[in-house]
Design a protein around this motif. Structure first.
Motif, PDB file in Angstrom:
ATOM      1  N   SER A 108     -19.304 -16.440 -43.727  1.00  0.00           N
ATOM      2  CA  SER A 108     -19.465 -15.106 -44.301  1.00  0.00           C
ATOM      3  C   SER A 108     -18.349 -14.202 -43.812  1.00  0.00           C
ATOM      4  O   SER A 108     -17.965 -14.229 -42.648  1.00  0.00           O
ATOM      5  CB  SER A 108     -20.820 -14.528 -43.892  1.00  0.00           C
ATOM      6  OG  SER A 108     -20.919 -13.177 -44.269  1.00  0.00           O
ATOM      7  N   HIS A 109     -17.818 -13.398 -44.718  1.00  0.00           N
ATOM      8  CA  HIS A 109     -16.727 -12.496 -44.355  1.00  0.00           C
ATOM      9  C   HIS A 109     -17.257 -11.229 -43.683  1.00  0.00           C
ATOM     10  O   HIS A 109     -16.480 -10.375 -43.280  1.00  0.00           O
ATOM     11  CB  HIS A 109     -15.921 -12.132 -45.592  1.00  0.00           C
ATOM     12  CG  HIS A 109     -15.300 -13.325 -46.256  1.00  0.00           C
ATOM     13  ND1 HIS A 109     -14.326 -14.087 -45.650  1.00  0.00           N
ATOM     14  CD2 HIS A 109     -15.523 -13.886 -47.480  1.00  0.00           C
ATOM     15  CE1 HIS A 109     -13.968 -15.075 -46.470  1.00  0.00           C
ATOM     16  NE2 HIS A 109     -14.680 -14.970 -47.585  1.00  0.00           N
ATOM     17  N   SER A 110     -18.573 -11.122 -43.577  1.00  0.00           N
ATOM     18  CA  SER A 110     -19.145  -9.926 -42.958  1.00  0.00           C
ATOM     19  C   SER A 110     -19.196 -10.030 -41.439  1.00  0.00           C
ATOM     20  O   SER A 110     -19.534  -9.074 -40.758  1.00  0.00           O
ATOM     21  CB  SER A 110     -20.568  -9.683 -43.485  1.00  0.00           C
ATOM     22  OG  SER A 110     -21.423 -10.749 -43.113  1.00  0.00           O
ATOM     23  N   ASP A 113     -14.342 -12.649 -36.923  1.00  0.00           N
ATOM     24  CA  ASP A 113     -13.998 -14.017 -36.523  1.00  0.00           C
ATOM     25  C   ASP A 113     -14.378 -14.366 -35.089  1.00  0.00           C
ATOM     26  O   ASP A 113     -14.832 -15.485 -34.833  1.00  0.00           O
ATOM     27  CB  ASP A 113     -12.502 -14.267 -36.741  1.00  0.00           C
ATOM     28  CG  ASP A 113     -12.150 -14.382 -38.214  1.00  0.00           C
ATOM     29  OD1 ASP A 113     -10.978 -14.258 -38.544  1.00  0.00           O
ATOM     30  OD2 ASP A 113     -13.084 -14.597 -39.019  1.00  0.00           O
TER      31      ASP A 113
END
Length: 381
Positions: A108-110, A113
């Motif tokens: 998920s990009h939410s 990292d």
């Protein structure tokens, strides 16, 4: 909407037999290739998914006692044999679908990292653990379904003491697997995932309870609505996969839309498979050698709905001439020539198409293609 299957327990030609195959009714060679290709994508064969649990000291002790059932007719022995040798690669399909969906959705990009755990073959360790938990839960209930109703025991089933001992082993081993699954579930440290999988366990219990409480001769003549049948089918056969797919998205912190797409894929895939399985006795056999079938199968339920309760009772009476047991060959022909089979085929295709529709919303990838192939294979009658 909760969906499920009512297993009206009037079984013809195959009293006491229980099937453990999953997603297994397409061409064996074609299905094996679909599964083999999918397993390569997720990193390792899912048939080894529950190996840690199955090789534990506690379950080894149970297995030693199960060996005492060799030579008896208790269904637990056939279930255990299927775990050791499964030539069609059917036993771990739920875990495989969870892993494929996890890989298809990706990270998920939410989430920043630095917070992301290490991924193996594009899948988080927690998602792999969830796939194993899903298989353990399914296996536990599969073992529990092998418990023999001693009220229906006859001398033809073998010594009563063997059936009683087999029931004790089925309860013990099933409970052990379920306890391990619950322990692993708690270790995921995700409240929503715990709620999802716990509710799926509750759905399974409710479905099996319904099956047990609607057993006997009366269930063969009781009126069954299609809405009730669909609700019951989901509880018994679809809730675990649907909610496990949703939970896999939650572990990767995907949004609600992605979670619902995964849920819909698991739901429709499960229902499509159940319909495919129910259709097999009516598409893979002839009147000379009909495949064993039960009066709770989808084509039978749809046939009853189409002809109406009054005519269905007449057909049952005609197949039960002179007060004898039901002539299932005659009843098979009656159902085969009706519209219930074609209606079940149409519904199977519908659920397969809905599963494809959901998975196509994910980004193109090898994992998505494998899930599309699985959905397509389930709808091939």
């Amino acid at each position: 909407m909760a969906v499920m299957w009512s297993r009206l327990p009037c079984i013809g030609l195959s009293r006491g037999k229980r099937s453990i195959s999953l997603f297994s009714n397409t061409s064996p060679s074609n299905w094996t290739k679909v599964v083999s290709d999918a397993e390569k994508i997720v990193g390792y064969p899912t048939s080894f998914m529950s190996l840690r649990c199955l090789l534990s000291d506690e379950l080894s002790n149970v297995a030693m006692h199960v060996r005492k059932l060799v030579g008896t007719k208790h269904p637990l022995l056939n279930t255990a044999r299927g775990f050791v040798y499964d030539s069609r690669n059917n036993l771990q399909m739920r875990g495989l679908v969870v892993l494929l969906l996890s890989k298809a959705a990706g990270p998920s990009h939410s989430i920043p990292d630095p917070q992301l755990p290490d991924m193996v073959s594009g899948i988080y360790p927690s998602q792999r653990n969830l796939a194993e938990i899903t298989e353990l839960i399914h296996t536990a209930f599969l073992v529990h379904r092998g418990i023999v109703n001693l009220k229906e025991w006859t001398n033809a089933d073998g010594p009563l003491k063997d059936m009683q001992f087999g029931n004790k082993m089925a309860v013990l081993s099933g409970d052990f697997l379920l306890a391990n699954a619950c322990t692993g579930l708690a270790q995921l440290n995700n409240t929503k995932v715990v709620e999802l999988i716990s509710s799926a366990i509750g759905d399974l219990v409710q479905g099996i309870y319904y099956e047990g409480s609607h057993s006997g001769e009366d269930s063969c003549i009781a009126d069954v609505s299609l809405a009730s049948w669909e609700d019951q089918t989901f509880l018994s056969h679809g809730a675990l996969l649907a909610k496990s797919c949703q939970a896999a998205m939650e572990l990767a912190k995907h949004n609600t839309d992605a979670q619902m797409l995964a849920y819909q894929y698991g739901k429709h895939l499960s229902l499509g498979h159940k319909l495919n399985s129910d259709l097999q006795p009516f598409v893979k056999s002839s009147i000379a050698e009909p495949v064993p079938f039960g009066l709770d199968l989808a084509p039978v339920v749809f046939h009853r709905h189409i002809v109406g309760q009054e005519k269905w009772l007449q057909q049952l009476q005609q197949a039960r001439s002179m007060g004898r047991p039901i002539n299932y060959s005659k009843l098979w022909l009656t159902i085969k020539t009706g519209n219930g089979v074609s209606q079940a085929m149409d519904l199977c295709s519908y659920h397969g198409n809905k599963a494809l529709e959901a998975i196509k919303r994910f980004p193109p990838s090898e994992a998505r293609s494998a899930l599309e192939n699985i959905a397509s294979a389930v709808t091939k009658i």
